[in-house]
Write a protein that holds these residues in place. Structure first.
Motif, PDB file in Angstrom:
ATOM      1  N   GLN A  87     -75.538 108.443  23.389  1.00  0.00           N
ATOM      2  CA  GLN A  87     -74.969 107.440  22.947  1.00  0.00           C
ATOM      3  C   GLN A  87     -75.981 106.479  22.908  1.00  0.00           C
ATOM      4  OE1 GLN A  87     -72.017 106.691  25.923  1.00  0.00           O
ATOM      5  NE2 GLN A  87     -70.801 108.519  25.546  1.00  0.00           N
ATOM      6  N   GLY A  88     -76.886 106.428  23.737  1.00  0.00           N
ATOM      7  CA  GLY A  88     -77.937 105.134  23.620  1.00  0.00           C
ATOM      8  C   GLY A  88     -78.666 105.371  22.410  1.00  0.00           C
ATOM      9  N   ALA A  89     -79.118 106.797  22.047  1.00  0.00           N
ATOM     10  CA  ALA A  89     -79.931 106.905  20.607  1.00  0.00           C
ATOM     11  C   ALA A  89     -79.340 106.457  19.578  1.00  0.00           C
ATOM     12  CB  ALA A  89     -80.506 108.457  20.826  1.00  0.00           C
ATOM     13  N   LEU A  90     -77.973 106.942  19.429  1.00  0.00           N
ATOM     14  CA  LEU A  90     -76.990 106.825  18.360  1.00  0.00           C
ATOM     15  C   LEU A  90     -76.732 105.068  18.118  1.00  0.00           C
ATOM     16  CD1 LEU A  90     -73.948 109.302  18.820  1.00  0.00           C
ATOM     17  CD2 LEU A  90     -75.502 109.055  17.034  1.00  0.00           C
ATOM     18  N   ALA A  91     -76.596 104.418  19.226  1.00  0.00           N
ATOM     19  CA  ALA A  91     -76.364 102.820  19.273  1.00  0.00           C
ATOM     20  C   ALA A  91     -77.953 102.416  18.560  1.00  0.00           C
ATOM     21  CB  ALA A  91     -76.216 102.276  20.570  1.00  0.00           C
ATOM     22  N   ALA A  92     -78.884 102.740  19.071  1.00  0.00           N
ATOM     23  CA  ALA A  92     -80.257 102.162  18.480  1.00  0.00           C
ATOM     24  C   ALA A  92     -80.381 102.520  17.260  1.00  0.00           C
ATOM     25  CB  ALA A  92     -81.237 102.509  19.442  1.00  0.00           C
ATOM     26  N   ALA A  93     -80.034 103.622  16.850  1.00  0.00           N
ATOM     27  CA  ALA A  93     -80.280 104.191  15.271  1.00  0.00           C
ATOM     28  C   ALA A  93     -79.336 103.244  14.488  1.00  0.00           C
ATOM     29  CB  ALA A  93     -79.948 105.619  15.290  1.00  0.00           C
ATOM     30  N   VAL A  94     -77.991 103.154  14.811  1.00  0.00           N
ATOM     31  CA  VAL A  94     -77.042 102.188  14.123  1.00  0.00           C
ATOM     32  C   VAL A  94     -77.722 100.980  13.944  1.00  0.00           C
ATOM     33  CG1 VAL A  94     -74.878 101.102  14.036  1.00  0.00           C
ATOM     34  CG2 VAL A  94     -75.161 103.544  14.285  1.00  0.00           C
ATOM     35  N   SER A 294     -76.729 106.216  45.642  1.00  0.00           N
ATOM     36  CA  SER A 294     -77.555 107.243  44.779  1.00  0.00           C
ATOM     37  C   SER A 294     -78.481 106.404  43.833  1.00  0.00           C
ATOM     38  CB  SER A 294     -76.533 108.227  43.990  1.00  0.00           C
ATOM     39  OG  SER A 294     -77.451 109.092  42.943  1.00  0.00           O
ATOM     40  N   ILE A 295     -79.346 106.916  43.386  1.00  0.00           N
ATOM     41  CA  ILE A 295     -80.317 106.496  42.510  1.00  0.00           C
ATOM     42  C   ILE A 295     -80.311 106.669  40.964  1.00  0.00           C
ATOM     43  CG2 ILE A 295     -83.050 105.994  42.075  1.00  0.00           C
ATOM     44  CD1 ILE A 295     -83.288 106.118  45.176  1.00  0.00           C
ATOM     45  N   SER A 296     -79.906 105.722  40.198  1.00  0.00           N
ATOM     46  CA  SER A 296     -79.330 106.320  38.906  1.00  0.00           C
ATOM     47  C   SER A 296     -80.644 106.547  37.790  1.00  0.00           C
ATOM     48  CB  SER A 296     -78.731 105.150  38.310  1.00  0.00           C
ATOM     49  OG  SER A 296     -78.140 105.240  37.030  1.00  0.00           O
ATOM     50  N   LEU A 297     -80.032 107.609  37.118  1.00  0.00           N
ATOM     51  CA  LEU A 297     -81.054 108.180  35.886  1.00  0.00           C
ATOM     52  C   LEU A 297     -80.440 107.207  34.873  1.00  0.00           C
ATOM     53  CD1 LEU A 297     -80.953 112.014  35.933  1.00  0.00           C
ATOM     54  CD2 LEU A 297     -82.911 110.593  36.095  1.00  0.00           C
ATOM     55  N   PRO A 298     -81.241 106.581  34.330  1.00  0.00           N
ATOM     56  CA  PRO A 298     -80.869 105.721  33.094  1.00  0.00           C
ATOM     57  C   PRO A 298     -80.805 106.296  31.778  1.00  0.00           C
ATOM     58  CG  PRO A 298     -83.372 105.500  33.428  1.00  0.00           C
ATOM     59  CD  PRO A 298     -82.864 106.519  34.500  1.00  0.00           C
ATOM     60  N   HIS A 299     -79.883 107.095  31.680  1.00  0.00           N
ATOM     61  CA  HIS A 299     -79.591 107.827  30.557  1.00  0.00           C
ATOM     62  C   HIS A 299     -79.581 107.128  29.336  1.00  0.00           C
ATOM     63  CE1 HIS A 299     -78.062 111.114  33.311  1.00  0.00           C
ATOM     64  NE2 HIS A 299     -79.190 111.967  32.585  1.00  0.00           N
ATOM     65  N   TYR A 300     -78.697 106.110  29.111  1.00  0.00           N
ATOM     66  CA  TYR A 300     -78.404 105.515  27.918  1.00  0.00           C
ATOM     67  C   TYR A 300     -79.764 104.771  27.709  1.00  0.00           C
ATOM     68  CZ  TYR A 300     -76.096 102.217  24.706  1.00  0.00           C
ATOM     69  OH  TYR A 300     -75.494 101.504  23.506  1.00  0.00           O
ATOM     70  N   GLN A 301     -80.301 104.028  28.461  1.00  0.00           N
ATOM     71  CA  GLN A 301     -81.544 103.283  28.298  1.00  0.00           C
ATOM     72  C   GLN A 301     -82.592 104.393  27.844  1.00  0.00           C
ATOM     73  OE1 GLN A 301     -79.839 102.996  30.990  1.00  0.00           O
ATOM     74  NE2 GLN A 301     -79.110 100.877  30.984  1.00  0.00           N
ATOM     75  N   LEU A 302     -82.638 105.606  28.214  1.00  0.00           N
ATOM     76  CA  LEU A 302     -83.589 106.329  27.706  1.00  0.00           C
ATOM     77  C   LEU A 302     -83.589 106.674  26.101  1.00  0.00           C
ATOM     78  CD1 LEU A 302     -83.591 109.125  30.647  1.00  0.00           C
ATOM     79  CD2 LEU A 302     -85.630 107.843  30.063  1.00  0.00           C
ATOM     80  N   GLY A 303     -82.194 106.958  25.953  1.00  0.00           N
ATOM     81  CA  GLY A 303     -81.877 107.261  24.515  1.00  0.00           C
ATOM     82  C   GLY A 303     -82.206 105.985  23.492  1.00  0.00           C
ATOM     83  N   TRP A 304     -81.746 104.668  23.859  1.00  0.00           N
ATOM     84  CA  TRP A 304     -82.042 103.612  23.277  1.00  0.00           C
ATOM     85  C   TRP A 304     -83.661 103.400  23.208  1.00  0.00           C
ATOM     86  CZ3 TRP A 304     -78.754  99.770  21.148  1.00  0.00           C
ATOM     87  CH2 TRP A 304     -79.401  98.520  20.619  1.00  0.00           C
ATOM     88  N   GLN A 305     -84.310 103.383  24.321  1.00  0.00           N
ATOM     89  CA  GLN A 305     -85.582 102.978  24.222  1.00  0.00           C
ATOM     90  C   GLN A 305     -86.472 104.082  23.312  1.00  0.00           C
ATOM     91  OE1 GLN A 305     -88.297 100.678  24.361  1.00  0.00           O
ATOM     92  NE2 GLN A 305     -86.867 100.056  25.977  1.00  0.00           N
ATOM     93  N   ALA A 306     -86.303 105.396  23.413  1.00  0.00           N
ATOM     94  CA  ALA A 306     -86.950 106.216  22.428  1.00  0.00           C
ATOM     95  C   ALA A 306     -86.656 105.979  20.998  1.00  0.00           C
ATOM     96  CB  ALA A 306     -86.401 107.673  22.800  1.00  0.00           C
ATOM     97  N   VAL A 307     -85.557 105.595  20.653  1.00  0.00           N
ATOM     98  CA  VAL A 307     -85.232 105.009  19.210  1.00  0.00           C
ATOM     99  C   VAL A 307     -86.045 103.752  18.777  1.00  0.00           C
ATOM    100  CG1 VAL A 307     -83.484 104.465  17.442  1.00  0.00           C
ATOM    101  CG2 VAL A 307     -83.216 106.440  18.880  1.00  0.00           C
ATOM    102  N   GLU A 308     -86.226 103.003  19.739  1.00  0.00           N
ATOM    103  CA  GLU A 308     -86.605 101.683  19.590  1.00  0.00           C
ATOM    104  C   GLU A 308     -88.194 101.873  19.356  1.00  0.00           C
ATOM    105  OE1 GLU A 308     -85.933  98.271  19.340  1.00  0.00           O
ATOM    106  OE2 GLU A 308     -84.095  99.142  18.990  1.00  0.00           O
TER     107      GLU A 308
END
Length: 338
Positions: A87-94, A294-308
């Motif tokens: 989802q993060g990668a898709l949003a950044a790509a768009v 619990s300590i959160s894995l930043p899934h959305y941010q990982l996808g977004w930042q990779a596309v950035e």
């Protein structure tokens, strides 16, 4: 039959301008080409009235740019928990005006090679090379010399040849330790899980650093695989053998689920008798009772930042470690008086 697409020439004729003027306006180049505001508005209005859409295939043949990127992963795409990465990668790509193709190899190198070849045949502009679990990888030879960002994986070597975006597991381990320290825990802190994988090793190193900074250390480790049943069995054996922990740091939420069951069967209350903290912040964390810190894995941010990193301003390749925030819930209390 589907209606015929409006052409750029038709837009120009309706707007009363030349074809090149219409092209410059729709490409956003009206300022550098000194096109009047009145002409620009006529072109935009004509394009809207005719429902004009540019022929991207023809444009890509001219410019050699397809405005597409491809994500190649092992099992990342089909894992429901990691779907936020997509989802993060898709949003950044768009946001960058690109389409994202997704291919999954299931860890099979033959399938992976075929996927990459297919994407290259479609002339994608760049690649995300991704892994479900954070680990070291060897970049496929087909991607050598291509524009690539590594998502949730790393290559070995003193200096990276590509951008690499991973969660900051080391800092997450430190956060787990300091969260317990801040609640008053100074002893009786045990680790649950076998820290064999990359994430486990990084988390353990961070935990040790955080405890050492507070002049304490782990009291021991309850070894088990990262699943509820082996965690339940290992913690149950430890408790039956006389272990009396003040706090347990579980290496992921599935381990915490088994740990909860073992503590409950042994008559130990969370957090009155034993505090529990974990990693990942999956849906399990909020489902458990009491709810799990619990300590959160930043899934959305990982996808977004990779596309950035892929489509943003050029920069020197580096490893980007993204923060993992602590989701504080009800599973941590003050140490029991003994």
């Amino acid at each position: 039959m589907p209606p015929q697409r409006a052409t750029l020439l038709q837009v120009a004729q309706r707007a009363g301008v030349s074809r090149s003027t219409a092209s410059f306006v729709l490409a956003g180049r009206h300022l550098d080409m000194r096109i009047s505001e009145d002409a620009r508005q006529r072109v935009l209005r004509a394009a809207q009235e005719l429902d004009y859409r540019p022929n991207l295939m023809a444009r890509s043949l001219r410019t050699k740019v397809t405005r597409t990127i491809a994500l190649v992963s092992d099992t990342l795409a089909s894992d429901p928990y990691a779907g936020r990465v997509i989802q993060g990668a898709l949003a950044a790509a768009v946001a960058h005006g690109h389409l994202l193709f997704i291919g999954e190899s299931e860890g099979d190198p033959v399938i992976e090679e075929k996927l990459i070849s297919d994407f290259l045949d479609r002339q994608v502009d760049a690649f995300l090379y991704a892994s479900m679990s954070t680990r070291y990888v060897r970049l496929p030879k087909q991607l050598k010399g291509r524009t690539v960002v590594l998502l949730n994986c790393l290559t070995r070597g003193p200096s990276p040849a590509q951008h690499q975006v991973i969660p900051d597991e080391l800092a997450a381990g430190w956060s787990a330790a300091t969260t317990l320290i801040e609640s008053g825990h100074r002893g009786g802190i045990h680790l649950v899980g076998s820290p064999g994988a990359f994430a486990g090793k990084e988390r353990l190193a961070g935990i040790r650093e955080g405890l050492t900074a507070a002049d304490t250390r782990l009291a021991g480790t309850i070894e088990c695989d990262w699943w509820p049943e082996p965690a339940y069995e290992a913690v149950s054996r430890a408790l039956a053998g006389g272990l009396n922990p003040q706090a347990l740091i579980c290496l992921n939420d599935r381990i915490a689920l088994g740990t909860y069951q073992a503590l409950r069967e042994a008559g130990r209350s969370i957090p009155d008798d034993v505090s529990v903290i974990s990693f990942d912040d999956s849906e399990l964390a909020a489902w458990l009772r009491p709810q799990l810190t619990s300590i959160s894995l930043p899934h959305y941010q990982l996808g977004w930042q990779a596309v950035e990193k892929l489509l943003g301003p050029p920069s020197d390749p580096a490893v980007s470690r993204l923060p993992m925030p602590v989701r504080r819930r009800d599973s941590i209390g003050k140490p029991p008086v003994r």
